[in-house]
Design an enzyme around this catalytic site. Structure first.
Site, PDB file in Angstrom:
ATOM      1  N   SER A 111       0.860  -1.187   0.000  1.00  0.00           N
ATOM      2  CA  SER A 111       0.000   0.000   0.000  1.00  0.00           C
ATOM      3  C   SER A 111       0.896   1.235   0.000  1.00  0.00           C
ATOM      4  O   SER A 111       2.070   1.150   0.367  1.00  0.00           O
ATOM      5  CB  SER A 111      -0.840  -0.012   1.279  1.00  0.00           C
ATOM      6  OG  SER A 111      -1.522   1.215   1.455  1.00  0.00           O
ATOM      7  N   TYR A 150      -2.171  -0.547  10.652  1.00  0.00           N
ATOM      8  CA  TYR A 150      -2.159  -0.915   9.229  1.00  0.00           C
ATOM      9  C   TYR A 150      -0.829  -0.522   8.590  1.00  0.00           C
ATOM     10  O   TYR A 150      -0.178  -1.322   7.908  1.00  0.00           O
ATOM     11  CB  TYR A 150      -3.325  -0.213   8.540  1.00  0.00           C
ATOM     12  CG  TYR A 150      -3.477  -0.549   7.073  1.00  0.00           C
ATOM     13  CD1 TYR A 150      -3.915  -1.802   6.664  1.00  0.00           C
ATOM     14  CD2 TYR A 150      -3.202   0.401   6.084  1.00  0.00           C
ATOM     15  CE1 TYR A 150      -4.072  -2.108   5.315  1.00  0.00           C
ATOM     16  CE2 TYR A 150      -3.364   0.101   4.741  1.00  0.00           C
ATOM     17  CZ  TYR A 150      -3.796  -1.149   4.361  1.00  0.00           C
ATOM     18  OH  TYR A 150      -3.944  -1.453   3.023  1.00  0.00           O
TER      19      TYR A 150
HETATM   20  N1  LIG Z   1      -8.657  -0.753  -1.084  1.00  0.00           N
HETATM   21  C1  LIG Z   1      -7.631   0.021  -0.908  1.00  0.00           C
HETATM   22  O1  LIG Z   1      -7.738   1.253  -0.976  1.00  0.00           O
HETATM   23  C2  LIG Z   1      -6.278  -0.597  -0.662  1.00  0.00           C
HETATM   24  C3  LIG Z   1      -5.166   0.250  -0.792  1.00  0.00           C
HETATM   25  C4  LIG Z   1      -3.899  -0.281  -0.603  1.00  0.00           C
HETATM   26  C5  LIG Z   1      -3.748  -1.625  -0.312  1.00  0.00           C
HETATM   27  N2  LIG Z   1      -4.855  -2.434  -0.177  1.00  0.00           N
HETATM   28  C6  LIG Z   1      -4.607  -3.847   0.135  1.00  0.00           C
HETATM   29  O2  LIG Z   1      -5.272  -4.660  -0.813  1.00  0.00           O
HETATM   30  C7  LIG Z   1      -5.491  -5.952  -0.253  1.00  0.00           C
HETATM   31  C8  LIG Z   1      -6.900  -6.396  -0.568  1.00  0.00           C
HETATM   32  O3  LIG Z   1      -7.816  -5.555   0.097  1.00  0.00           O
HETATM   33  P1  LIG Z   1      -9.109  -4.947  -0.600  1.00  0.00           P
HETATM   34  O4  LIG Z   1      -8.927  -3.484  -0.640  1.00  0.00           O
HETATM   35  O5  LIG Z   1      -9.400  -5.677  -1.836  1.00  0.00           O
HETATM   36  O6  LIG Z   1     -10.201  -5.208   0.525  1.00  0.00           O
HETATM   37  P2  LIG Z   1     -11.334  -6.305   0.710  1.00  0.00           P
HETATM   38  O7  LIG Z   1     -12.324  -6.225  -0.382  1.00  0.00           O
HETATM   39  O8  LIG Z   1     -11.787  -6.140   2.116  1.00  0.00           O
HETATM   40  O9  LIG Z   1     -10.562  -7.690   0.541  1.00  0.00           O
HETATM   41  C9  LIG Z   1      -9.781  -8.248   1.559  1.00  0.00           C
HETATM   42  C10 LIG Z   1      -9.725  -9.743   1.344  1.00  0.00           C
HETATM   43  O10 LIG Z   1      -8.843 -10.302   2.308  1.00  0.00           O
HETATM   44  C11 LIG Z   1      -9.512 -11.402   2.909  1.00  0.00           C
HETATM   45  N3  LIG Z   1      -8.989 -11.738   4.222  1.00  0.00           N
HETATM   46  C12 LIG Z   1      -8.962 -10.994   5.345  1.00  0.00           C
HETATM   47  N4  LIG Z   1      -8.403 -11.699   6.345  1.00  0.00           N
HETATM   48  C13 LIG Z   1      -8.074 -12.926   5.830  1.00  0.00           C
HETATM   49  C14 LIG Z   1      -7.480 -14.094   6.349  1.00  0.00           C
HETATM   50  N5  LIG Z   1      -7.111 -14.200   7.647  1.00  0.00           N
HETATM   51  N6  LIG Z   1      -7.269 -15.156   5.518  1.00  0.00           N
HETATM   52  C15 LIG Z   1      -7.650 -15.080   4.229  1.00  0.00           C
HETATM   53  N7  LIG Z   1      -8.252 -14.022   3.675  1.00  0.00           N
HETATM   54  C16 LIG Z   1      -8.452 -12.951   4.479  1.00  0.00           C
HETATM   55  C17 LIG Z   1     -10.964 -10.968   2.950  1.00  0.00           C
HETATM   56  O11 LIG Z   1     -11.787 -12.093   3.210  1.00  0.00           O
HETATM   57  P3  LIG Z   1     -13.242 -11.951   3.898  1.00  0.00           P
HETATM   58  O12 LIG Z   1     -14.182 -11.576   2.783  1.00  0.00           O
HETATM   59  O13 LIG Z   1     -13.507 -13.310   4.437  1.00  0.00           O
HETATM   60  O14 LIG Z   1     -13.138 -10.896   4.945  1.00  0.00           O
HETATM   61  C18 LIG Z   1     -11.095 -10.407   1.545  1.00  0.00           C
HETATM   62  O15 LIG Z   1     -11.230 -11.449   0.616  1.00  0.00           O
HETATM   63  C19 LIG Z   1      -5.163  -5.841   1.229  1.00  0.00           C
HETATM   64  O16 LIG Z   1      -3.894  -6.394   1.483  1.00  0.00           O
HETATM   65  C20 LIG Z   1      -5.135  -4.335   1.464  1.00  0.00           C
HETATM   66  O17 LIG Z   1      -4.308  -3.974   2.531  1.00  0.00           O
HETATM   67  C21 LIG Z   1      -6.103  -1.936  -0.341  1.00  0.00           C
END
Ligand SMILES: NC(=O)c1ccc[n+]([C@@H]2O[C@H](COP(=O)([O-])OP(=O)(O)OC[C@H]3O[C@@H](n4cnc5c(N)ncnc54)[C@H](OP(=O)(O)O)[C@@H]3O)[C@@H](O)[C@H]2O)c1
Length: 277
Positions: free
Chosen positions: A140, A153
């Site tokens: 991120s 985070y």
């Molecule tokens: N969105 C942003 O603005 C942003 C920016 C920078 C980085 N990121 C990074 O992108 C990545 C994906 O996040 P996202 O934004 O796509 O959010 P998201 O839609 O909330 O997706 C997160 C995913 O991680 C899964 N997860 C959480 N804990 C887990 C565990 N213990 N074991 C396996 N799966 C688990 C969730 O599963 P459940 O559905 O079961 O909860 C979901 O499938 C993360 O690493 C986040 O830090 C996001």
């Protein structure tokens, strides 16, 4: 020629789900992992829509549970090669450092940091055996810059950045590349966990936290399309030229990183604190 295989963690929603689809569209056989298989409907629907259902194999994986990782490891022994791992699963714990329990920090690190290490260790022997592989860690902008109310985070992503830099040097001689994708703010479910911060009415940080949440809310219109991140992941998974270590992406991300490198931190913090008023 047999298809290349990719594994994606956290593919029930957001970047993970879209990465699975993009990789399948590019011709990968994708093992789409999620901790709760009851959440597979959106992925299955999009796969059908994109005509790639046959290329997607959904498997259970909670990256924080050793037995779950072992189960996947046993399953993988029937697959001839694992070419790409996307460590995407993550969550965001929000709150001010003084008020967040150490337990909350541990929970944050269990998924965003130790989970990545555990899954990577499980997959590396398969990649080494084939003398090639790509590990794409979803970091991120918060892995490069601190932000108030997000220390759990941010520190988990800073740790991921350090781990990835070292790992890259360790596994390069085995033909394995490690990359970091560093998105800014994108419209996914992750924001819901930040927004459910416990707002203690007695907290000295309450006005600060309220201003912060207002700032996050006001910037929602600027959030990027998560599809762009998935496209980038699929592109760097498949590119033939030697990949870079870091891939920043998102509105203002490259500019902010440039400014952080050029300006004294005191100037940067003045701007951040002025924004959150
Ligand atoms: N969105 C942003 O603005 C942003 C920016 C920078 C980085 N990121 C990074 O992108 C990545 C994906 O996040 P996202 O934004 O796509 O959010 P998201 O839609 O909330 O997706 C997160 C995913 O991680 C899964 N997860 C959480 N804990 C887990 C565990 N213990 N074991 C396996 N799966 C688990 C969730 O599963 P459940 O559905 O079961 O909860 C979901 O499938 C993360 O690493 C986040 O830090 C996001």
């Amino acid at each position: 020629m047999s298809r290349k295989t990719a594994i994606v963690t956290g593919s029930s929603s957001g970047f993970g789900l879209l990465c699975v689809i993009e990789l399948a569209v590019k011709g990968y056989q994708v093992i789409a992992t999620m901790r709760n298989l009851n959440k597979s409907a959106p992925l299955l629907a999009m796969a059908k829509d994109q005509n790639v259902s046959d290329l997607i194999d959904i498997q259970p994986l909670d990256v924080t549970l050793t037995e779950s990782i072992l189960e996947l490891k046993n399953y993988l022994t029937r697959i001839s090669s694992i070419d790409v791992l996307v460590n995407n699963a993550g969550l965001a714990v929000g709150g001010f450092s003084e008020e967040l329990s150490v337990e909350a920090y541990r929970k944050q690190f269990e998924t965003n940091f130790f989970g990545v290490i555990a899954v990577t260790q499980m997959v590396l022997p398969f990649m080494r055996a084939n003398g090639q592989g790509r590990i794409i860690n979803i970091s991120s902008i918060s892995g490069r810059m601190g932000f108030p109310g997000l220390s759990a985070y941010t520190s988990s992503k800073f740790a991921l950045e350090g781990f990835s830099e070292s790992l890259r040097l360790e596994v390069k001689p085995f033909g394995i590349d490690v990359m970091l994708v560093e998105p800014g703010s994108y419209e996914t479910n992750i924001w819901s966990s930040i927004e459910t911060i416990n707002n203690d009415q007695e907290s000295p940080y309450l006005p600060y936290m309220t201003a912060l949440l207002n700032e996050i809310e006001s910037r929602k219109a600027e959030h990027g399309d998560p599809q762009d991140v998935a496209k980038l992941v699929a592109q760097i998974a498949a590119q033939t030229k030697s990949p870079d270590l870091r891939y920043p992406i998102g509105k203002g991300v490259k500019k902010n990183l440039f400014l952080k490198n050029m300006l004294p931190w005191k100037m940067i913090e003045r701007v951040i604190l002025k924004q959150i008023k």
